[in-house]
Design an enzyme around this catalytic site. Structure first.
Site, PDB file in Angstrom:
ATOM      1  N   ARG A  75     -18.597 -11.741  -3.745  1.00 15.78           N
ATOM      2  CA  ARG A  75     -18.314 -12.305  -5.073  1.00 15.78           C
ATOM      3  C   ARG A  75     -16.939 -12.955  -5.038  1.00 15.78           C
ATOM      4  O   ARG A  75     -16.226 -12.862  -4.040  1.00 15.78           O
ATOM      5  CB  ARG A  75     -18.325 -11.195  -6.127  1.00 15.78           C
ATOM      6  CG  ARG A  75     -17.375 -10.038  -5.781  1.00 15.78           C
ATOM      7  CD  ARG A  75     -17.185  -9.051  -6.894  1.00 15.78           C
ATOM      8  NE  ARG A  75     -16.494  -7.842  -6.481  1.00 15.78           N
ATOM      9  CZ  ARG A  75     -15.185  -7.727  -6.304  1.00 15.78           C
ATOM     10  NH1 ARG A  75     -14.390  -8.772  -6.484  1.00 15.78           N
ATOM     11  NH2 ARG A  75     -14.638  -6.575  -5.940  1.00 15.78           N
TER      12      ARG A  75
ATOM     13  N   VAL B 194     -10.627 -10.998  -7.965  1.00 20.09           N
ATOM     14  CA  VAL B 194      -9.613 -11.111  -9.019  1.00 20.09           C
ATOM     15  C   VAL B 194      -8.457 -11.999  -8.537  1.00 20.09           C
ATOM     16  O   VAL B 194      -7.956 -12.854  -9.269  1.00 20.09           O
ATOM     17  CB  VAL B 194      -9.069  -9.711  -9.402  1.00 20.09           C
ATOM     18  CG1 VAL B 194      -7.898  -9.831 -10.377  1.00 20.09           C
ATOM     19  CG2 VAL B 194     -10.173  -8.852 -10.005  1.00 20.09           C
TER      20      VAL B 194
ATOM     21  N   ARG C 194      -0.821  -8.541 -11.509  1.00 18.94           N
ATOM     22  CA  ARG C 194      -1.842  -8.205 -12.498  1.00 18.94           C
ATOM     23  C   ARG C 194      -1.160  -7.521 -13.686  1.00 18.94           C
ATOM     24  O   ARG C 194      -0.566  -6.451 -13.525  1.00 18.94           O
ATOM     25  CB  ARG C 194      -2.887  -7.262 -11.899  1.00 18.94           C
ATOM     26  CG  ARG C 194      -3.619  -7.831 -10.696  1.00 18.94           C
ATOM     27  CD  ARG C 194      -4.766  -6.923 -10.306  1.00 18.94           C
ATOM     28  NE  ARG C 194      -5.403  -7.368  -9.075  1.00 18.94           N
ATOM     29  CZ  ARG C 194      -6.601  -6.956  -8.665  1.00 18.94           C
ATOM     30  NH1 ARG C 194      -7.275  -6.075  -9.390  1.00 18.94           N
ATOM     31  NH2 ARG C 194      -7.122  -7.395  -7.526  1.00 18.94           N
TER      32      ARG C 194
ATOM     33  N   LYS D  95      -5.598  -2.597  -6.698  1.00 22.96           N
ATOM     34  CA  LYS D  95      -4.547  -3.556  -6.368  1.00 22.96           C
ATOM     35  C   LYS D  95      -3.667  -3.837  -7.589  1.00 22.96           C
ATOM     36  O   LYS D  95      -4.158  -3.937  -8.710  1.00 22.96           O
ATOM     37  CB  LYS D  95      -5.182  -4.857  -5.875  1.00 22.96           C
ATOM     38  CG  LYS D  95      -6.036  -4.677  -4.621  1.00 22.96           C
ATOM     39  CD  LYS D  95      -6.914  -5.893  -4.373  1.00 22.96           C
ATOM     40  CE  LYS D  95      -7.887  -5.635  -3.238  1.00 22.96           C
ATOM     41  NZ  LYS D  95      -8.865  -6.728  -3.080  1.00 22.96           N
TER      42      LYS D  95
ATOM     43  N   GLU E 114     -14.658  -3.769   4.519  1.00 20.10           N
ATOM     44  CA  GLU E 114     -15.812  -4.045   3.680  1.00 20.10           C
ATOM     45  C   GLU E 114     -15.862  -5.533   3.385  1.00 20.10           C
ATOM     46  O   GLU E 114     -14.924  -6.272   3.668  1.00 20.10           O
ATOM     47  CB  GLU E 114     -15.741  -3.259   2.364  1.00 20.10           C
ATOM     48  CG  GLU E 114     -14.563  -3.630   1.483  1.00 20.10           C
ATOM     49  CD  GLU E 114     -14.515  -2.804   0.205  1.00 20.10           C
ATOM     50  OE1 GLU E 114     -15.487  -2.087  -0.083  1.00 20.10           O
ATOM     51  OE2 GLU E 114     -13.505  -2.883  -0.507  1.00 20.10           O
TER      52      GLU E 114
ATOM     53  N   LYS F  99     -15.766   8.546   3.363  1.00 22.65           N
ATOM     54  CA  LYS F  99     -15.966   7.487   2.375  1.00 22.65           C
ATOM     55  C   LYS F  99     -17.396   7.510   1.860  1.00 22.65           C
ATOM     56  O   LYS F  99     -18.340   7.719   2.618  1.00 22.65           O
ATOM     57  CB  LYS F  99     -15.699   6.108   2.996  1.00 22.65           C
ATOM     58  CG  LYS F  99     -14.243   5.829   3.322  1.00 22.65           C
ATOM     59  CD  LYS F  99     -14.078   4.397   3.786  1.00 22.65           C
ATOM     60  CE  LYS F  99     -12.618   4.035   3.983  1.00 22.65           C
ATOM     61  NZ  LYS F  99     -12.460   2.618   4.374  1.00 22.65           N
TER      62      LYS F  99
END
Length: 446
Positions: free
Chosen positions: A292, A295, A336, A237, A288, A158
């Site tokens: 913030r 969505v 979405r 996602k 992780e 990663k």
């Protein structure tokens, strides 16, 4: 309390922040690129300032332009939304230098948690379960080889500065490691200007489950339970739900406790998300932290009756949180809706919307900035709406989503509405039996 907030973003999230500000009696400033002149967030803000041409590098990522817009409008705070500058330590620090409150994490906090290798070593120190692998950045390929043997194949390389699946490579056998190492570093360097890598054990049949947290400036944090984000394509996602059909009460308590521990250990301030991989045995591992708003935050709001944007603003203004944890009282699903062609490998499909009819009814929420006659620019993310349904049970929420998708009419462009409608009938989705590998076997039916 703030008198005026500038929203350093665009689209549905900018409109979402504007709505809460108006309810709180706070004036708003929209910023926009020339491509977004006709967007609804520009229309509904109290003031609007053009900050540059269409490319985001010349507008929404142009820090001096945004700071100047805040200063000429006398905004005393900036809400960054998600994406763009929301997790940019330099921008957070720049706001502080200009005596403008950044409604989000401090520059130090973003640096600490934004670099994934740093974040992992911090979480190990905090006692949060982490995926076995390197504790920091890998020095060179020789160390990479040695670590892969110690960790045991399969492994996942990663990018330390990564996101959105960039710089990630699954490696199943030793002979493939060298090529994966080189290509991942090249991709990371191109995407982030940084080719630092770390390694983790590849978790097989994983669920991607995140915990919503809020921390205040007094060192206190709480969680608002989980969201299951396992239906993904290329690490992006597609749909999310809460509560997770895979979750147990015991696992929810353990994961919530770990997320709060993580937030309080770093004295986190604001709304954030601690993301975990959960294996088929319900072992969970820190992946992780997003410093913030996410969505997919609306589904959490729907099941716990809690305005996360309002809470972000209150925390930034120095108001303490209650400290209690929140648990889902209903079931909520978000789809979405992207301007993409699901029958053509989800190829982006910008253009003019000729017809737009939104579904309604009890338990149906739509967050969007588009309308009939709106021109979707090709310069930004392809998401144009979020359709959220909420009901007493998962089965009812799925049935409500089917009905809402059938009512949702967008013409003039291709959208992912047909994909979501087929997803809601897929037996593995309906049974809750899905992992992050779900989309590898999904085929659109004509």
């Amino acid at each position: 309390m703030f008198k005026k907030i500038l929203i350093a973003n665009r689209g549905e999230i900018a409109l979402r922040v504007i709505r809460t500000c108006r309810e709180m009696g706070i004036k708003t400033v929209a910023v926009y690129s020339k491509a977004d002149e006709e967007s609804l967030h520009v229309r509904f803000a109290d003031e609007a300032v053009c900050i540059g041409p269409a490319p985001s590098s010349e507008s929404y990522l142009k820090m001096p332009n945004i700071i100047a817009a805040a200063e000429i409008t006398n905004a005393d705070a900036i809400h960054p939304g998600y994406g763009f500058l929301s997790e940019n330590a330099k921008f957070s620090n720049l706001c502080e230098e200009h005596n403008i409150k950044f409604i989000g994490a401090s520059g130090k906090m973003i640096d600490q948690m934004g670099d994934k290798a740093n974040a992992k070593s911090t979480m190990i120190a905090a006692g949060v379960p982490c995926v076995p692998g390197s504790e920091g950045v890998i020095a060179d390929f020789e160390e990479c080889e040695k670590l892969a043997i110690e960790t045991g194949y399969p492994v996942m390389l990663k990018a330390s500065a990564g996101g959105g699946g960039k710089g990630m490579r699954a490696v199943w056998k030793p002979e493939d490691l060298k090529d994966a190492w080189e290509s991942a570093r090249q991709e990371s360097k191109a995407a982030f200007g940084n080719n630092d890598m770390y390694m983790e054990k590849l978790i097989e049949e994983p669920r991607h489950i995140e915990i919503q947290i809020v921390g205040d400036s007094f060192g206190k944090a709480c969680h608002l339970s989980e969201r299951d984000c396992s239906v993904q394509r290329r690490h992006q996602k597609l749909t999310e739900e809460t509560p997770s059909p895979f979750m147990t009460d015991n696992l929810r308590d353990k994961m919530g406790e770990a997320a709060v521990k993580a937030a309080e250990y770093i004295k986190y301030e604001g709304a954030g998300t601690v993301e975990f991989l959960v294996d088929k045995h319900r072992n969970f591992y820190f992946m992780e932290m997003n410093t913030r708003i996410q969505v997919e935050h609306p589904i959490t709001e729907e099941v716990v009756n809690y305005d996360l944007i309002r809470e972000q603003i209150l925390v930034a203004a120095g108001v303490p949180i209650s400290g209690k944890n929140y648990y889902p009282q209903m079931h909520s699903i978000e789809c979405r809706i992207n301007a993409e062609d699901p029958y053509n490998n989800f190829r982006p499909a910008p253009g003019k919307i000729t017809t737009f009819h939104a579904p309604g009814g009890h338990g149906v929420r739509i967050d969007t900035h588009v309308y009939a006659g709106y021109m979707i620019p090709p310069n930004y993310d392809s998401m144009i709406a979020k359709l959220i349904t909420t009901a007493q049970t998962r089965e009812e929420a799925i049935n409500k989503m089917k009905r809402a998708l059938d009512e949702f009419v967008i013409e003039g462009i291709k959208t992912t509405i047909p994909f979501h409608r087929q997803l809601m009938d897929h037996p593995d989705y309906v049974s809750g039996n899905y992992t992050t590998k779900f989309m590898e076997d999904f085929e659109m039916q004509s």
